[in-house]
Design a protein around this motif. Structure first.
Motif, mmCIF file in Angstrom:
data_model
loop_
_atom_site.group_PDB
_atom_site.id
_atom_site.type_symbol
_atom_site.label_atom_id
_atom_site.label_comp_id
_atom_site.label_asym_id
_atom_site.label_seq_id
_atom_site.Cartn_x
_atom_site.Cartn_y
_atom_site.Cartn_z
ATOM 1 N N ALA A 166 0.816 -1.261 -0.031
ATOM 2 C CA ALA A 166 0.073 -0.016 0.007
ATOM 3 C C ALA A 166 0.871 1.286 0.178
ATOM 4 C CB ALA A 166 -0.944 0.082 1.352
ATOM 5 N N SER A 167 2.233 1.123 0.574
ATOM 6 C CA SER A 167 3.032 2.313 0.692
ATOM 7 C C SER A 167 3.515 2.650 -0.669
ATOM 8 C CB SER A 167 3.989 2.080 1.836
ATOM 9 O OG SER A 167 5.017 1.026 1.379
ATOM 10 N N CYS A 168 3.555 1.700 -1.520
ATOM 11 C CA CYS A 168 4.045 1.787 -2.898
ATOM 12 C C CYS A 168 3.644 2.795 -3.665
ATOM 13 C CB CYS A 168 4.287 0.544 -3.575
ATOM 14 S SG CYS A 168 5.208 -0.900 -2.753
ATOM 15 N N LYS A 169 2.425 3.337 -3.452
ATOM 16 C CA LYS A 169 1.780 4.160 -4.394
ATOM 17 C C LYS A 169 2.378 5.442 -4.600
ATOM 18 C CE LYS A 169 -2.668 6.193 -5.417
ATOM 19 N NZ LYS A 169 -3.919 6.340 -4.983
ATOM 20 N N ALA A 170 3.045 6.016 -5.664
ATOM 21 C CA ALA A 170 3.610 7.390 -5.671
ATOM 22 C C ALA A 170 2.947 8.204 -6.646
ATOM 23 C CB ALA A 170 5.018 6.821 -6.256
ATOM 24 N N ASP A 205 19.360 -2.441 -4.653
ATOM 25 C CA ASP A 205 18.756 -1.427 -5.526
ATOM 26 C C ASP A 205 17.775 -1.981 -6.231
ATOM 27 O OD1 ASP A 205 18.392 1.172 -6.712
ATOM 28 O OD2 ASP A 205 19.946 0.994 -7.672
ATOM 29 N N ILE A 206 16.468 -2.535 -5.559
ATOM 30 C CA ILE A 206 15.662 -3.349 -6.311
ATOM 31 C C ILE A 206 14.758 -2.248 -7.366
ATOM 32 C CG2 ILE A 206 15.294 -5.251 -4.629
ATOM 33 C CD1 ILE A 206 13.012 -3.511 -3.376
ATOM 34 N N TRP A 207 14.673 -0.968 -6.949
ATOM 35 C CA TRP A 207 13.915 -0.180 -8.006
ATOM 36 C C TRP A 207 15.014 0.724 -8.810
ATOM 37 C CZ3 TRP A 207 9.382 -2.251 -7.255
ATOM 38 C CH2 TRP A 207 8.790 -2.597 -6.165
ATOM 39 N N LYS A 208 16.048 0.517 -8.861
ATOM 40 C CA LYS A 208 17.043 1.364 -9.514
ATOM 41 C C LYS A 208 16.967 2.815 -9.204
ATOM 42 C CE LYS A 208 17.509 -1.615 -13.664
ATOM 43 N NZ LYS A 208 17.072 -1.587 -14.892
ATOM 44 N N GLU A 217 12.727 11.335 -10.894
ATOM 45 C CA GLU A 217 12.532 9.882 -10.788
ATOM 46 C C GLU A 217 12.959 9.258 -9.711
ATOM 47 O OE1 GLU A 217 13.966 6.303 -13.523
ATOM 48 O OE2 GLU A 217 14.164 8.097 -14.414
ATOM 49 N N ALA A 218 14.264 9.713 -9.046
ATOM 50 C CA ALA A 218 14.727 9.235 -7.838
ATOM 51 C C ALA A 218 13.834 9.699 -6.522
ATOM 52 C CB ALA A 218 15.979 9.648 -7.614
ATOM 53 N N ALA A 219 13.361 10.716 -6.739
ATOM 54 C CA ALA A 219 12.495 11.189 -5.577
ATOM 55 C C ALA A 219 11.340 10.346 -5.352
ATOM 56 C CB ALA A 219 12.143 12.662 -5.576
ATOM 57 N N ARG A 220 10.738 9.938 -6.691
ATOM 58 C CA ARG A 220 9.243 9.081 -6.951
ATOM 59 C C ARG A 220 9.626 7.764 -6.382
ATOM 60 N NH1 ARG A 220 6.457 6.415 -10.862
ATOM 61 N NH2 ARG A 220 4.120 6.835 -10.593
ATOM 62 N N LYS A 221 10.875 7.219 -6.465
ATOM 63 C CA LYS A 221 11.114 5.959 -6.059
ATOM 64 C C LYS A 221 11.247 6.025 -4.352
ATOM 65 C CE LYS A 221 12.973 4.397 -10.429
ATOM 66 N NZ LYS A 221 14.195 3.811 -11.056
ATOM 67 N N GLU A 222 11.470 6.999 -3.843
ATOM 68 C CA GLU A 222 11.335 7.119 -2.315
ATOM 69 C C GLU A 222 10.255 6.438 -1.829
ATOM 70 O OE1 GLU A 222 13.767 7.616 -0.307
ATOM 71 O OE2 GLU A 222 15.444 8.435 -1.775
ATOM 72 N N PHE A 223 9.123 6.644 -2.480
ATOM 73 C CA PHE A 223 7.786 5.810 -1.945
ATOM 74 C C PHE A 223 7.641 4.759 -2.009
ATOM 75 C CE2 PHE A 223 6.692 10.215 -3.491
ATOM 76 C CZ PHE A 223 5.791 10.665 -2.373
ATOM 77 N N TYR A 224 8.612 3.882 -2.657
ATOM 78 C CA TYR A 224 8.746 2.271 -2.778
ATOM 79 C C TYR A 224 9.614 1.826 -1.603
ATOM 80 C CZ TYR A 224 7.489 3.242 -7.649
ATOM 81 O OH TYR A 224 6.810 3.562 -8.640
ATOM 82 N N ALA A 265 20.605 -10.599 8.523
ATOM 83 C CA ALA A 265 19.246 -10.083 8.540
ATOM 84 C C ALA A 265 18.721 -9.533 7.252
ATOM 85 C CB ALA A 265 18.822 -9.288 9.876
ATOM 86 N N GLY A 266 17.483 -9.291 6.776
ATOM 87 C CA GLY A 266 17.145 -8.624 5.841
ATOM 88 C C GLY A 266 15.665 -7.821 6.296
ATOM 89 N N GLU A 267 15.772 -6.889 5.525
ATOM 90 C CA GLU A 267 14.502 -5.942 6.187
ATOM 91 C C GLU A 267 13.939 -5.356 4.951
ATOM 92 O OE1 GLU A 267 13.306 -2.578 9.358
ATOM 93 O OE2 GLU A 267 15.339 -2.562 8.522
ATOM 94 N N LEU A 268 12.611 -5.492 4.750
ATOM 95 C CA LEU A 268 12.057 -4.651 3.563
ATOM 96 C C LEU A 268 10.953 -3.775 4.179
ATOM 97 C CD1 LEU A 268 11.271 -4.547 0.578
ATOM 98 C CD2 LEU A 268 9.270 -6.293 0.858
ATOM 99 N N ALA A 269 11.418 -2.422 3.901
ATOM 100 C CA ALA A 269 10.510 -1.344 4.729
ATOM 101 C C ALA A 269 10.099 -0.353 3.823
ATOM 102 C CB ALA A 269 11.284 -0.998 5.901
ATOM 103 N N GLY A 270 9.001 0.204 3.904
ATOM 104 C CA GLY A 270 8.691 1.295 3.254
ATOM 105 C C GLY A 270 7.728 2.323 4.179
ATOM 106 N N PRO A 271 7.772 3.745 3.598
ATOM 107 C CA PRO A 271 6.852 4.605 4.453
ATOM 108 C C PRO A 271 5.306 4.232 4.485
ATOM 109 C CG PRO A 271 7.493 5.587 2.148
ATOM 110 C CD PRO A 271 8.014 4.215 2.201
ATOM 111 N N LEU A 272 4.814 4.368 5.577
ATOM 112 C CA LEU A 272 3.420 3.891 5.627
ATOM 113 C C LEU A 272 2.567 5.191 6.086
ATOM 114 C CD1 LEU A 272 1.438 1.667 5.848
ATOM 115 C CD2 LEU A 272 2.089 1.395 8.168
ATOM 116 N N ILE A 273 2.679 5.956 7.177
ATOM 117 C CA ILE A 273 1.803 6.942 7.530
ATOM 118 C C ILE A 273 2.418 8.438 7.251
ATOM 119 C CG2 ILE A 273 0.613 7.918 9.484
ATOM 120 C CD1 ILE A 273 0.785 4.989 10.596
#
Length: 485
Positions: A23-27, A160-163, A323-330, A361-369
């Protein structure tokens, strides 16, 4: 049943977490920009004349364009010592470091370290009670307080999964290349300034010669007026008028001398040195023929003018920043790992494999609130992208207008120079006639004065016209993108 329930609970938690991350991926979308100025650039500078694309003076190296050896020497000195140019070269180094910094983020960060510590847990805690009943070896209790010694490697890596990181590096590269073009533009401007000031200095030298010739002419006229006064052929008024004109001319001489000093120092400042005489040859100034300038076609400005290329690269960098700033939402994926030796006593560190410790350890984290900071960063980048487009369009438009105006100026200044030459010749002849008539008492002193003043003004203007003729050719050469190669 408990195991099955626990498994279901874990699956539900994982599913919720993944849903939140997705849900946090929407940019937001970036502003779509279109470069109409570049697309609609005219085919020719002058709609009434067709230009030859194969002839463009902007591609001529400056050493071939300028033939005066004294001027070439001055330009060479300026290119070595000019402070503005040296400052620009440091900006290139700063931008190059920015590229290396962005490139470094693509690789894992690895660090090595050693550490030591001491800890005592309360006896009536789970940790303290556990340590008290634990034996390290048969018959050997856990020490209290408990030491902790270790040495190892720590690594962290953002995948760098989203480049995004690659995009940031490409933006840094584009900005670096724009600073290189900025340096080229400084070079072009510097060469133009040195040449323009050099021609202005030569013009002042020639004007000083003219005023000195005029002073000699006034002195002779004053002597004649005194002789005629004694012979009762002229009055005291004529003598005083010639004396006043002579004093005025001598004052003008000192004004020109001061202008020469200031102009020399202005050139010395461009050359990055303290005041000293400027080597030059003034005798051939008025006979100097400006080189012919070929403009090519307007679209060649996009490749020849460094300020246009600089603005284009800054536009490219700004698009990549959006483009880089937009990928910060991912969401971002980070992996961390440690590997080393750890024990509560230094002597136990060498006991392998018991002292080996590691962590992965691996962590997948994205902005939520709270996305306000990310949104603000994106909106800023998007606005800068639009701003960079306007700057690019303005640079193209100004470059086209510069060339168009200077083409017209070259033609008009040539015609102006020819007419001023005719005026000067006619007034020189009128001076000779007026002086001869004045000696024979057939002309009034006012006629002599007016003719001399008109001739002086015409000669001064003729010298200025020659200087403008030469400087205009230099200006159009620079406007076509010449001077930095």
């Amino acid at each position: 049943m408990n195991m099955m329930e626990n498994s279901k609970t874990k699956n539900i938690i994982i599913a919720i977490a993944l849903s939140l991350v997705l849900a946090s991926c929407k940019a937001p979308m970036a502003t779509v920009i279109q470069d109409e100025v570049k697309e609609n650039i005219p085919q020719n500078f002058n709609q009434e004349e067709q230009q030859d694309a194969n002839n463009n003076s902007g591609t001529t190296p400056w050493r071939q364009f300028f033939t005066d050896p004294n001027l070439v020497t001055l330009i060479e000195t300026a290119l070595k010592n000019n402070q503005e140019l040296l400052i620009t070269l440091q900006e290139i180094e700063i931008a190059k470091s920015g590229v290396l910094a962005k490139k470094g983020r693509l690789s894992p960060t690895v660090s090595a370290g050693v550490g030591a510590g001491l800890k005592k847990a309360g006896r009536y805690t789970s940790e303290g009670a556990g340590d008290a009943t634990t034996e390290i070896e048969p018959g050997k209790e856990m020490p209290d307080p408990l030491g902790n010694f270790g040495a190892g490697l720590n690594a962290s890596w953002e995948i760098d999964i989203w480049k995004k990181l690659r995009t940031e590096k490409e933006s840094a590269v584009a900005h670096y290349l724009s600073t290189v073009e900025g340096k080229n533009f400084v070079l072009s401007n510097l060469i133009e300034e040195v040449a323009d000031n050099y021609y202005e200095l030569l013009a002042l030298d020639n004007q000083l010669d003219i005023i000195q010739q005029y002073i000699k002419l006034q002195q002779r006229a004053l002597e004649i007026s005194k002789i005629q006064k004694e012979a009762a052929a002229a009055t005291e008024l004529a003598v005083k008028k010639f004396e006043a004109e002579l004093a005025k001319s001598k004052a003008a001489e000192y004004t020109i001398r001061q202008q020469i000093t200031e102009k020399e120092n202005e050139i010395n400042a461009l050359l990055g040195r303290y005041p000293q005489p400027i080597v030059r040859t003034k005798e051939n100034f008025m006979s100097t023929i400006p080189p012919t300038v070929y403009t090519g076609i307007p679209s060649q400005l996009l490749a020849n003018r460094p300020d246009i290329k600089q603005a284009e690269l800054e536009l490219k960098a700004s698009k990549l920043d959006v483009e880089a700033a937009r990928k910060e939402f991912y969401p971002s994926l980070e992996i961390s790992a440690t590997l080393g030796l750890e024990a509560f006593k230094p002597s136990y560190l060498v006991k392998l494999p018991e002292s080996i410790a590691y962590n992965l350890a691996g962590e997948l984290a994205g902005p939520l609130i709270n996305k306000s900071a990310i949104k603000a960063n994106f909106q800023t980048a998007d606005a800068k992208q639009v701003q960079a487009l306007y700057e690019y369009d303005k640079t193209i438009l100004n470059a086209y207008l510069d060339v168009a105006n200077l083409m017209s100026k070259v033609k008009n200044i040539d015609q102006y120079y020819q007419l001023k030459s005719q005026e000067t010749k006619a007034l020189d002849q009128s001076i000779d006639i007026a002086n001869q008539l004045f000696r024979n008492s057939r002309a009034d002193y006012l006629e002599v004065l007016l003719n001399q003043r008109d001739a002086l003004d015409a000669k001064m203007e003729l010298i200025e016209a020659k200087q403008k003729q030469l400087s205009t050719v230099v200006d159009i050469y620079k406007s076509l993108g010449g001077g930095w190669k």
